[in-house]
Design an enzyme around this catalytic site. Sequence first.
Site, PDB file in Angstrom:
ATOM      1  N   ARG A  36       0.840  -1.198   0.000  1.00 30.34           N
ATOM      2  CA  ARG A  36       0.000   0.000   0.000  1.00 30.34           C
ATOM      3  C   ARG A  36       0.877   1.251   0.000  1.00 30.34           C
ATOM      4  O   ARG A  36       2.061   1.210   0.335  1.00 30.34           O
ATOM      5  CB  ARG A  36      -0.950  -0.013   1.195  1.00 30.34           C
ATOM      6  CG  ARG A  36      -0.296   0.078   2.547  1.00 30.34           C
ATOM      7  CD  ARG A  36      -1.328  -0.134   3.672  1.00 30.34           C
ATOM      8  NE  ARG A  36      -0.706   0.040   4.978  1.00 30.34           N
ATOM      9  CZ  ARG A  36      -0.625   1.203   5.617  1.00 30.34           C
ATOM     10  NH1 ARG A  36      -1.113   2.298   5.042  1.00 30.34           N
ATOM     11  NH2 ARG A  36      -0.051   1.291   6.796  1.00 30.34           N
ATOM     12  N   ASN A  49       7.592   1.339   0.536  1.00 25.87           N
ATOM     13  CA  ASN A  49       7.580   0.265  -0.460  1.00 25.87           C
ATOM     14  C   ASN A  49       8.271   0.632  -1.770  1.00 25.87           C
ATOM     15  O   ASN A  49       8.561  -0.241  -2.590  1.00 25.87           O
ATOM     16  CB  ASN A  49       6.149  -0.202  -0.720  1.00 25.87           C
ATOM     17  CG  ASN A  49       5.552  -0.890   0.494  1.00 25.87           C
ATOM     18  OD1 ASN A  49       6.232  -1.638   1.189  1.00 25.87           O
ATOM     19  ND2 ASN A  49       4.285  -0.636   0.759  1.00 25.87           N
ATOM     20  N   ARG A  73      -6.076  -2.090  -4.925  1.00 25.67           N
ATOM     21  CA  ARG A  73      -6.616  -2.421  -3.611  1.00 25.67           C
ATOM     22  C   ARG A  73      -7.663  -1.377  -3.201  1.00 25.67           C
ATOM     23  O   ARG A  73      -7.378  -0.176  -3.212  1.00 25.67           O
ATOM     24  CB  ARG A  73      -5.500  -2.465  -2.571  1.00 25.67           C
ATOM     25  CG  ARG A  73      -5.983  -3.094  -1.271  1.00 25.67           C
ATOM     26  CD  ARG A  73      -4.999  -2.985  -0.128  1.00 25.67           C
ATOM     27  NE  ARG A  73      -3.660  -3.429  -0.449  1.00 25.67           N
ATOM     28  CZ  ARG A  73      -2.729  -3.623   0.493  1.00 25.67           C
ATOM     29  NH1 ARG A  73      -3.032  -3.431   1.770  1.00 25.67           N
ATOM     30  NH2 ARG A  73      -1.519  -4.005   0.153  1.00 25.67           N
ATOM     31  N   SER A  92      -2.924  -8.096   6.207  1.00 22.80           N
ATOM     32  CA  SER A  92      -2.341  -8.635   4.972  1.00 22.80           C
ATOM     33  C   SER A  92      -3.250  -9.699   4.381  1.00 22.80           C
ATOM     34  O   SER A  92      -3.361  -9.819   3.157  1.00 22.80           O
ATOM     35  CB  SER A  92      -0.957  -9.233   5.268  1.00 22.80           C
ATOM     36  OG  SER A  92      -0.060  -8.242   5.700  1.00 22.80           O
ATOM     37  N   GLN A 149       6.298 -10.378   1.453  1.00 20.72           N
ATOM     38  CA  GLN A 149       6.404  -9.027   1.989  1.00 20.72           C
ATOM     39  C   GLN A 149       7.601  -8.291   1.382  1.00 20.72           C
ATOM     40  O   GLN A 149       8.742  -8.737   1.523  1.00 20.72           O
ATOM     41  CB  GLN A 149       6.579  -9.096   3.510  1.00 20.72           C
ATOM     42  CG  GLN A 149       5.470  -9.869   4.220  1.00 20.72           C
ATOM     43  CD  GLN A 149       4.253  -9.016   4.538  1.00 20.72           C
ATOM     44  OE1 GLN A 149       3.948  -8.064   3.828  1.00 20.72           O
ATOM     45  NE2 GLN A 149       3.561  -9.354   5.602  1.00 20.72           N
ATOM     46  N   ARG A 158      20.361 -20.914  33.162  1.00 24.08           N
ATOM     47  CA  ARG A 158      20.865 -20.390  31.897  1.00 24.08           C
ATOM     48  C   ARG A 158      21.622 -21.485  31.155  1.00 24.08           C
ATOM     49  O   ARG A 158      22.855 -21.548  31.201  1.00 24.08           O
ATOM     50  CB  ARG A 158      21.797 -19.198  32.159  1.00 24.08           C
ATOM     51  CG  ARG A 158      21.191 -18.083  33.001  1.00 24.08           C
ATOM     52  CD  ARG A 158      20.262 -17.220  32.205  1.00 24.08           C
ATOM     53  NE  ARG A 158      20.994 -16.346  31.302  1.00 24.08           N
ATOM     54  CZ  ARG A 158      20.434 -15.369  30.609  1.00 24.08           C
ATOM     55  NH1 ARG A 158      19.126 -15.164  30.690  1.00 24.08           N
ATOM     56  NH2 ARG A 158      21.161 -14.618  29.819  1.00 24.08           N
TER      57      ARG A 158
END
Length: 216
Positions: free
Chosen positions: A10, A20, A69, A80, A106, A161
């Site tokens: 978008r 993007n 979109r 998404s 992505q 640990r």
Amino acid sequence: MRVLAVVPARGGSKGVPGKNLADVAGTPLVARAVLACRAAPTVTDVVVSTDSDAIAEAARAAGADVIARPTAISGDTASSEAAVLHALAAFEELHSLTVDVVLLVQCTSPFLATSDVESVAVAVATGAADSALTVAPFHGFLWREDRDGSGTGVNHDPAYRPRRQDRPQDLLETGAAYAMDAAGFRTARHRFFGRTLPVPTDPARVLEIDDPHDLA
């Protein structure tokens, strides 16, 4: 078999404006994702779902088709999954065909490799999984801050640990690539359903761009 890769991209981004289309090594992020998908042998079609004319132009220049979109699923809170479901339906209607496997890729993962796209696509296309995602080995000790400011161990007991090799192998979801059986995805309306297969990738390439520091 029809395998459709959908790249949601978008135009709006508050953390990194114009994210993007940000240039990484001479190529816009959206184009990097498209090129990685186009080079994957199992992927038959690549579309970018966007509300931006500039992103659409960059996507087409990289060889992707574009699905416009709708505003209703272009805001900050839009998922998404909503973008992929819309793009899947629009693509099938436009071409009068049925998609077998759909990918969510992505473009905010700048070090995405074609091998990442191919590995999740193959996992679902061969029937090994209903859904798949890229993961990386993770060896860190996670902490969560409590309301009073103190810390609580999330994936470990702070009083114990163990050495890395003595701990169960944790896997970090990279956010780069996902694949889903298309029919199952339409029913579940979520990227994880049925048998979900984590597909390992190189932890050195795990980066998601959420702020200007990440992009730098």
